[in-house]
Design a protein around this motif. Sequence first.
Motif, PDB file in Angstrom:
ATOM      1  N   SER A 134       0.802  -1.226   0.000  1.00 15.87           N
ATOM      2  CA  SER A 134       0.000   0.000   0.000  1.00 15.87           C
ATOM      3  C   SER A 134       0.835   1.277   0.000  1.00 15.87           C
ATOM      4  N   GLU A 137       0.562   3.330  -3.140  1.00 16.11           N
ATOM      5  CA  GLU A 137      -0.691   4.002  -3.484  1.00 16.11           C
ATOM      6  C   GLU A 137      -0.479   5.489  -3.748  1.00 16.11           C
ATOM      7  N   THR A 138       0.370   6.134  -2.948  1.00 13.51           N
ATOM      8  CA  THR A 138       0.673   7.544  -3.186  1.00 13.51           C
ATOM      9  C   THR A 138       1.998   7.720  -3.927  1.00 13.51           C
ATOM     10  N   THR A 157      -0.628  -1.906  -7.085  1.00  9.58           N
ATOM     11  CA  THR A 157      -0.606  -1.952  -5.624  1.00  9.58           C
ATOM     12  C   THR A 157      -1.304  -3.202  -5.139  1.00  9.58           C
ATOM     13  N   TYR A 159      -2.497  -4.512  -1.666  1.00 12.82           N
ATOM     14  CA  TYR A 159      -2.677  -4.103  -0.281  1.00 12.82           C
ATOM     15  C   TYR A 159      -2.480  -5.272   0.682  1.00 12.82           C
ATOM     16  N   HIS A 307       2.088   5.212   6.474  1.00 13.34           N
ATOM     17  CA  HIS A 307       1.945   5.577   5.076  1.00 13.34           C
ATOM     18  C   HIS A 307       2.261   7.057   4.820  1.00 13.34           C
TER      19      HIS A 307
END
Length: 331
Positions: A134, A137-138, A157, A159, A307
């Motif tokens: 994850s 994700e950014t 991605t 998770y 994160h």
Amino acid sequence: MTEPQRDDSQPDGPTESAGRAMLVVLGVLGLLAVLRAPAMVHTGEGMRPGLTRTLVLGGARPLVELTHPLRLDLPDRWLADLFGRAPASSPSNPGLASTARRMTPQPAHPARTVPALRVPSVADPQRVLITGDSLTETLGPAIATAAGTTVHSRTETRYGTGLVRPDFFDWAVQARAQAAQRDLELVIVTMGGNDGQTITLPDGTLLPAGTPRWAAEYTRRAEVVMRIWTGDGTRHLLWLGLPPARSKRLAGYFDQLDTATAAAARTVPGATYLDLRRWLSRDGGYSDYLTTADGRAVLARSRDGVHLTLDGARIVAGPVLEAVAAMRQPG
């Protein structure tokens, strides 16, 4: 005096209807729990340590042990295949644990033996895969935006995954599938946020998280997937280290995982490790707020203390692309 008879043709009252509706809802939820128990475990593994994670896994794991022998988890397997779970391992495509068990230590490669990355253009952009857990994700979108039109990247991605639980998601199998399906020049990987847990070897041996044998096994597993992604020296891989964690316990695991993946990268031609802590820490430690290259203070970390926010991902997108540019230099 005769009592009036009940007219059963009349609709139930509000209380009876609500009760039946509740029973239906509970029945559906119970059926979903039975049929999708592996998905519940998957969700729980991806949660940060705490009461919620303990409760989810405490209920889901016994269900998996019950439903798997009865093949009640087949619907979950079909859905997992449909929505992108890693394909199953096979003798011709061995999984991470069995491959890692057969590996022998390799000497560190003294110099890059993989040809330099070509210089891309708008007409012929670099073909890049950004993949991992994850954390991508950014990071994936931030790197893609910063790279511009000379790089064509795709982010995949997965998770709640990592290298510790190949019984749940096998990155060795997934990496082979990714490498086979695309004409890749560069793979950018980051994972490990879910890996602060016990490793179970194929023979049932347990390696508690944080122990020397756990770290050594993780190094071997990291080397396995790195060699797959690099095609044994035919393409480049950039492995991004983990950001500092707010939790001291997780931070300790992350330090060990970073050491393990950095050591693995030194043995794999074409693999490069990039430590992100220089840009994602304040005075070497965790901080929710960090300073951008132009001097702005931004909220860089998510509420879970693991994160990155999109602003945090933007902070390291530049250094990541600088590392990629270095791969385009011969020698």
